[in-house]
Design an enzyme around this catalytic site. Structure first.
Site, PDB file in Angstrom:
ATOM      1  N   LYS A 126       0.850  -1.201   0.000  1.00 53.15           N
ATOM      2  CA  LYS A 126       0.000   0.000   0.000  1.00 53.15           C
ATOM      3  C   LYS A 126       0.878   1.241   0.000  1.00 53.15           C
ATOM      4  O   LYS A 126       2.063   1.207   0.360  1.00 53.15           O
ATOM      5  CB  LYS A 126      -0.949   0.020   1.194  1.00 53.15           C
ATOM      6  N   ASP A 160      -1.561  -2.422  10.022  1.00 56.16           N
ATOM      7  CA  ASP A 160      -2.028  -2.284   8.637  1.00 56.16           C
ATOM      8  C   ASP A 160      -2.696  -3.547   8.099  1.00 56.16           C
ATOM      9  O   ASP A 160      -3.163  -3.565   6.958  1.00 56.16           O
ATOM     10  CB  ASP A 160      -0.858  -1.906   7.711  1.00 56.16           C
TER      11      ASP A 160
END
Length: 284
Positions: free
Chosen positions: A8, A134
């Protein structure tokens, strides 16, 4: 089974405030990208977890996020068989690209299918959110405003995309160190909802104009090359450049293929990790 673990980037990251529990309240625009690790996972009759990887930098025992996730799933669902995992790493560590969390998210998704556990995304998030901050985002893999400690989502429906060049200095930045060095009295706070609006309207210039990361300044103090890479990207013609997460990876944005390839060639001469990528379209 083979499964991809997608990295990401943070198009915007705001450290809003310090929390009473020792964490920080965050508000971020997080976007999955096509860069990924590849994990092979299979069930074995012998109980236990075997993990191997192509990277000598990555631990393969209880310190590894993949191992921790597998262990948590086995304990919760009382799985008596074992699993064997091999991770082909492409996402660098201490880069702000969620390499470890992406691997953890991929493992729980794979185990969910292999053992027919029928976990919903919410179930998977609940089981793993304390293993890696995350991991919840990497389970969903969707463009989103992410807040809290990383477990609250407002998904953004957008077809926005462009070319990204990723460049990481050899020195990484630990998330803890970056947060500890942050001075909240002088911290910069990007406008998260202005970025969200720009993405919804697929306003390229609006996205470029609202790039921002509260953690960039403290991370540059540890790794000055972050600032150098940003400056050189802009000089090469990239429209915007920003450090992702707590760093040290920097991404540049451009719609111009020529600038993208020129940048790739330029940075490849000086840095070990240089990749081109795009945003990942929404998928399971």
């Amino acid at each position: 089974m083979k499964i991809r673990a997608f990295a990401k980037i943070n198009l915007a990251l705001d450290v809003v405030s310090e929390r009473d529990d020792g964490y920080h309240e965050l508000k971020m625009i997080m976007a999955p990208i096509t860069l990924h690790d590849l994990i092979t996972i299979e069930v074995t009759d012998k109980p236990g977890i075997i993990l191997t990887t192509n990277s000598s930098r990555i631990p393969t025992d209880e310190r590894n996020i993949m191992y921790k996730v597998a262990q948590a799933v086995m304990e919760k669902y009382k799985i008596t068989k074992g699993i064997k995992m091999y991770c082909m790493k492409h996402i660098p560590s201490q880069a702000g690209l969620a390499g470890g969390s992406a691997d953890g998210a991929a493992v729980i998704k794979a185990m969910n299918r292999l053992f027919k556990l029928h976990m919903s995304y919410e179930d998977m998030v609940e089981l793993t959110k304390d293993i890696g901050s995350d991991i919840p985002f990497c389970i969903y893999n969707r463009l989103a405003v992410v807040s809290g400690k990383g477990e609250q989502f407002e998904f953004i429906h957008s077809s926005f995309n462009t070319n990204f060049l990723l460049v990481k200095p050899s020195q990484g930045v630990s998330t803890k160190r970056s947060f500890n060095a942050l001075d909240m009295s002088t911290a910069l706070h990007p406008d998260i909802y202005k970025m969200k609006a720009a993405l919804i309207h697929e306003d390229y210039q609006g996205v470029v104009d609202t790039l921002g990361n509260t953690l960039e300044e403290p991370s540059i103090d540890f790794v000055p090359e972050i600032a150098t890479i940003k400056k050189e990207m802009l000089e090469l013609g990239f429209d915007g450049a920003l450090m992702s997460g707590s760093g040290s990876c920097v991404f540049g944005m451009t719609n111009d293929e020529e600038i993208l390839h020129k940048g790739y060639k330029y940075f490849k001469e000086s840095y070990y990790f240089v990749r081109t990528t795009k945003l990942l379209s929404h998928q399971d």
